[in-house]
Each structure stands twice: as C-alpha cells, then as structure tokens.
Design a protein around this motif. Structure first.
Motif, PDB file in Angstrom:
ATOM      1  N   MET A 277       0.792  -1.204  -0.017  1.00  0.00           N
ATOM      2  CA  MET A 277      -0.133   0.102  -0.063  1.00  0.00           C
ATOM      3  C   MET A 277       0.934   1.151  -0.063  1.00  0.00           C
ATOM      4  O   MET A 277       1.802   1.489   0.906  1.00  0.00           O
ATOM      5  N   ASP A 278       0.452   2.231  -0.613  1.00  0.00           N
ATOM      6  CA  ASP A 278       1.547   3.354  -1.056  1.00  0.00           C
ATOM      7  C   ASP A 278       1.103   4.382   0.273  1.00  0.00           C
ATOM      8  O   ASP A 278       0.133   4.077   0.934  1.00  0.00           O
ATOM      9  N   ARG A 279       1.954   5.383   0.386  1.00  0.00           N
ATOM     10  CA  ARG A 279       1.730   6.125   1.530  1.00  0.00           C
ATOM     11  C   ARG A 279       0.663   7.115   1.469  1.00  0.00           C
ATOM     12  O   ARG A 279       0.124   7.349   2.627  1.00  0.00           O
ATOM     13  N   ARG A 280       0.258   7.458   0.286  1.00  0.00           N
ATOM     14  CA  ARG A 280      -1.025   8.176   0.317  1.00  0.00           C
ATOM     15  C   ARG A 280      -2.446   7.362   0.752  1.00  0.00           C
ATOM     16  O   ARG A 280      -3.061   7.920   1.396  1.00  0.00           O
ATOM     17  N   LYS A 281      -2.458   6.077   0.376  1.00  0.00           N
ATOM     18  CA  LYS A 281      -3.470   5.236   0.788  1.00  0.00           C
ATOM     19  C   LYS A 281      -3.567   5.103   2.079  1.00  0.00           C
ATOM     20  O   LYS A 281      -4.509   5.094   2.865  1.00  0.00           O
ATOM     21  N   ARG A 282      -2.128   4.824   2.569  1.00  0.00           N
ATOM     22  CA  ARG A 282      -1.968   4.499   3.915  1.00  0.00           C
ATOM     23  C   ARG A 282      -2.532   5.667   4.994  1.00  0.00           C
ATOM     24  O   ARG A 282      -3.237   5.592   5.923  1.00  0.00           O
ATOM     25  N   LYS A 283      -2.132   7.005   4.368  1.00  0.00           N
ATOM     26  CA  LYS A 283      -2.526   7.949   5.213  1.00  0.00           C
ATOM     27  C   LYS A 283      -3.892   8.563   5.327  1.00  0.00           C
ATOM     28  O   LYS A 283      -4.513   8.630   6.103  1.00  0.00           O
ATOM     29  N   THR A 284      -4.676   7.973   4.249  1.00  0.00           N
ATOM     30  CA  THR A 284      -6.055   8.116   4.013  1.00  0.00           C
ATOM     31  C   THR A 284      -6.919   7.214   4.997  1.00  0.00           C
ATOM     32  O   THR A 284      -7.593   7.574   5.690  1.00  0.00           O
ATOM     33  N   ARG A 285      -6.174   5.931   4.989  1.00  0.00           N
ATOM     34  CA  ARG A 285      -6.873   4.781   5.946  1.00  0.00           C
ATOM     35  C   ARG A 285      -6.631   5.180   7.310  1.00  0.00           C
ATOM     36  O   ARG A 285      -7.557   5.051   8.217  1.00  0.00           O
ATOM     37  N   GLU A 286      -5.611   5.879   7.314  1.00  0.00           N
ATOM     38  CA  GLU A 286      -5.283   6.032   9.152  1.00  0.00           C
ATOM     39  C   GLU A 286      -6.306   7.363   9.470  1.00  0.00           C
ATOM     40  O   GLU A 286      -6.795   7.423  10.627  1.00  0.00           O
ATOM     41  N   ALA A 287      -6.632   8.180   8.514  1.00  0.00           N
ATOM     42  CA  ALA A 287      -7.522   9.254   8.631  1.00  0.00           C
ATOM     43  C   ALA A 287      -8.782   8.803   8.980  1.00  0.00           C
ATOM     44  O   ALA A 287      -9.679   9.486   9.870  1.00  0.00           O
ATOM     45  N   ILE A 288      -9.434   7.742   8.209  1.00  0.00           N
ATOM     46  CA  ILE A 288     -10.428   7.124   8.327  1.00  0.00           C
ATOM     47  C   ILE A 288     -10.698   6.680   9.713  1.00  0.00           C
ATOM     48  O   ILE A 288     -11.722   6.722  10.352  1.00  0.00           O
ATOM     49  N   ARG A 289      -9.669   5.725  10.101  1.00  0.00           N
ATOM     50  CA  ARG A 289      -9.627   5.143  11.392  1.00  0.00           C
ATOM     51  C   ARG A 289      -9.903   6.078  12.446  1.00  0.00           C
ATOM     52  O   ARG A 289     -10.494   5.778  13.495  1.00  0.00           O
ATOM     53  N   GLN A 290      -8.994   7.012  12.530  1.00  0.00           N
ATOM     54  CA  GLN A 290      -9.125   8.036  13.383  1.00  0.00           C
ATOM     55  C   GLN A 290     -10.454   8.826  13.575  1.00  0.00           C
ATOM     56  O   GLN A 290     -10.814   8.789  14.870  1.00  0.00           O
ATOM     57  N   ALA A 291     -10.924   8.880  12.354  1.00  0.00           N
ATOM     58  CA  ALA A 291     -12.393   9.510  12.419  1.00  0.00           C
ATOM     59  C   ALA A 291     -13.204   8.766  12.953  1.00  0.00           C
ATOM     60  O   ALA A 291     -14.348   8.970  13.823  1.00  0.00           O
ATOM     61  N   CYS A 292     -13.064   7.400  12.625  1.00  0.00           N
ATOM     62  CA  CYS A 292     -14.075   6.318  13.406  1.00  0.00           C
ATOM     63  C   CYS A 292     -13.902   6.241  14.931  1.00  0.00           C
ATOM     64  O   CYS A 292     -14.976   6.131  15.588  1.00  0.00           O
ATOM     65  N   LEU A 293     -12.678   6.426  15.388  1.00  0.00           N
ATOM     66  CA  LEU A 293     -12.443   6.301  16.697  1.00  0.00           C
ATOM     67  C   LEU A 293     -13.046   7.336  17.465  1.00  0.00           C
ATOM     68  O   LEU A 293     -13.926   7.170  18.620  1.00  0.00           O
ATOM     69  N   GLU A 294     -12.842   8.603  17.123  1.00  0.00           N
ATOM     70  CA  GLU A 294     -13.507   9.537  17.640  1.00  0.00           C
ATOM     71  C   GLU A 294     -15.095   9.646  17.459  1.00  0.00           C
ATOM     72  O   GLU A 294     -15.706   9.973  18.706  1.00  0.00           O
ATOM     73  N   LEU A 295     -15.576   9.265  16.285  1.00  0.00           N
ATOM     74  CA  LEU A 295     -16.952   9.174  16.329  1.00  0.00           C
ATOM     75  C   LEU A 295     -17.744   7.919  17.224  1.00  0.00           C
ATOM     76  O   LEU A 295     -18.723   8.361  17.716  1.00  0.00           O
ATOM     77  N   MET A 296     -16.892   7.049  17.283  1.00  0.00           N
ATOM     78  CA  MET A 296     -17.399   5.972  18.131  1.00  0.00           C
ATOM     79  C   MET A 296     -17.651   6.382  19.591  1.00  0.00           C
ATOM     80  O   MET A 296     -18.758   5.982  20.275  1.00  0.00           O
ATOM     81  N   ASN A 297     -16.763   7.069  20.020  1.00  0.00           N
ATOM     82  CA  ASN A 297     -16.596   7.651  21.454  1.00  0.00           C
ATOM     83  C   ASN A 297     -17.903   8.523  21.537  1.00  0.00           C
ATOM     84  O   ASN A 297     -18.363   8.976  22.530  1.00  0.00           O
ATOM     85  N   GLU A 298     -18.041   9.658  20.460  1.00  0.00           N
ATOM     86  CA  GLU A 298     -19.058  10.471  20.612  1.00  0.00           C
ATOM     87  C   GLU A 298     -20.597   9.990  20.312  1.00  0.00           C
ATOM     88  O   GLU A 298     -21.462  10.671  21.006  1.00  0.00           O
ATOM     89  N   LYS A 299     -20.684   9.281  19.523  1.00  0.00           N
ATOM     90  CA  LYS A 299     -22.165   8.924  19.115  1.00  0.00           C
ATOM     91  C   LYS A 299     -22.405   7.279  18.953  1.00  0.00           C
ATOM     92  O   LYS A 299     -23.593   7.092  18.791  1.00  0.00           O
ATOM     93  N   GLY A 300     -21.201   6.342  18.927  1.00  0.00           N
ATOM     94  CA  GLY A 300     -21.514   5.137  18.681  1.00  0.00           C
ATOM     95  C   GLY A 300     -21.579   4.618  17.259  1.00  0.00           C
ATOM     96  O   GLY A 300     -21.690   5.400  16.299  1.00  0.00           O
ATOM     97  N   PHE A 301     -21.325   3.377  17.046  1.00  0.00           N
ATOM     98  CA  PHE A 301     -21.109   2.793  15.833  1.00  0.00           C
ATOM     99  C   PHE A 301     -22.343   2.924  14.744  1.00  0.00           C
ATOM    100  O   PHE A 301     -22.157   3.530  13.645  1.00  0.00           O
ATOM    101  N   GLU A 302     -23.297   2.396  15.519  1.00  0.00           N
ATOM    102  CA  GLU A 302     -24.783   2.436  14.620  1.00  0.00           C
ATOM    103  C   GLU A 302     -25.070   4.126  14.201  1.00  0.00           C
ATOM    104  O   GLU A 302     -25.567   4.186  13.070  1.00  0.00           O
ATOM    105  N   ALA A 303     -24.923   4.897  15.073  1.00  0.00           N
ATOM    106  CA  ALA A 303     -25.447   6.133  14.592  1.00  0.00           C
ATOM    107  C   ALA A 303     -24.356   7.109  13.800  1.00  0.00           C
ATOM    108  O   ALA A 303     -24.937   7.835  13.084  1.00  0.00           O
TER     109      ALA A 303
END
Length: 200
Positions: free
Chosen positions: A1-27
């Motif tokens: 996986m190239d660096r740009r794709k890896r950076k995008t996936r990391e941003a998605i993962r971090q966003a998911c973590l933050e949103l999980m704590n704020e509103k939960g996965f289903e919401a």
C-alpha cells in the motif's frame, strides 16, 4: 500500500475512533466519517464498500498480522511440552500487536464483539496447529483435543488483552506473555502460587 492510501486509511480510522466515542457505531454515518477525516465520500468508497466492510477490513488486518507472527515463530518441537514452553517470543509479539492495534481492537470489541475475533483467531490457531505443528509432532493432540485446547488459549489471550485495554496500569507485552504462558503450562491455580488444595 502506498503512502497516500495508508494516510487516508489512517485518517478514516482516527475519524471512526472519535465518532465511536461521541455517538456510537450504529449512529455514525459515512458522511460523519468523511467529514471528520476531511475526505470526500468517493474516496471512502475506494477503500470500503460501507462501514461494516471497514470493520471487516480492520479485523482481517489484525488476523493477517497474527498469522505472520505465529508462522514466523514456529519451531520443530519434538514434544507437546516443548512446543508450549517455547511460545514466549510468540506471545510477546502477539501482545505487542494488541498494544499497537489497541484502538482498532476497541472498535471491534464495541461493535462486532469479542466473539468474532475469538472465532477468527481460533480458526487461525487451528490451521497452524493442524497443518504446520502437528505433522512435526504427532503426539500433540493426544493429551487434550485441539477443539478444547485452542479456544482456551485464545480466550486467555483475549481476556488479558481486554483487561489491558480497560486498565490504566502500565504493563508490557512481556508481562502478559509470561502470565498467559504460566496459565497454559501450570494452570491458573499454580501460576498464582497455589501449590496444594483440598477437595471437599
């Protein structure tokens, strides 16, 4: 996986973590994730079909890393006892994986639950045991059936991982590796200092 794709996936993962704590996965919606990760929806769909496929991908990445760890530490073990007692480096690396993937495991435990990854790891351990280890040591399956032994090991490892995630204490992968190996080799009572007991 190239660096740009890896950076995008990391941003998605971090966003998911933050949103999980704020509103939960289903919401949590794809729009929520893309806005938080500062990407467009099309970019998200280049990586994942939906948020459930995203979870499956996270789980698969952990399983792949576990597979690499286990296979890279296999030895020609002539006996069952020797095979078990030489698993310390493997367990250290497994708990290093749990430490490195702590945030992802937290997502998986809160959404898919611990049972999902427990089943996947049991399948992985079973494959390695049957296809790689047992041909080297045919006696390994005579003491305790594989169907009983493997789920116990996986449950112990994940139980320690769950405790580590929930605890504020500072532990090392080696600490938990020794604990798991002690329970596997000596049993829970003896590993905690109980050397004798009466049965009533």
């Amino acid at each position: 996986m190239d660096r740009r794709k890896r950076k995008t996936r990391e941003a998605i993962r971090q966003a998911c973590l933050e949103l999980m704590n704020e509103k939960g996965f289903e919401a949590m919606t794809i729009l929520d994730i893309t806005e938080r990760a500062d990407i467009n929806r099309g970019t998200f769909y280049l990586h994942y079909v939906d948020k459930y496929a995203m979870l499956d991908s996270y789980e698969e990445e952990i399983i792949d890393r576990m597979r690499d760890i286990i296979e890279s530490n296999l030895l020609d073990a002539p006996t069952f006892d020797n095979f078990i007692s030489t698993r310390y480096p493997t367990l250290v690396q497994i708990f290093e994986c749990f430490r490195d993937e702590r945030d992802v495991l937290d997502i998986l435990f809160k959404t898919k639950g611990i049972i999902s990854i427990q089943q996947r790891l049991t399948e992985l351990f079973g494959y390695v045991f049957t296809e790689i280890v047992q041909p080297l040591s045919p006696d390994l399956n005579k003491h305790v059936p594989r169907e009983l032994f493997l789920p116990i090991i996986v449950s112990i490892c994940l139980g320690f991982a769950q405790y580590w995630m929930d605890s504020n204490e500072e532990y090392t992968p080696g600490f938990f590796a020794k604990g798991v190996l002690g329970i596997i080799v000596n049993g829970p009572s003896k590993s905690n200092g109980v050397t004798a007991w009466r049965c009533y």
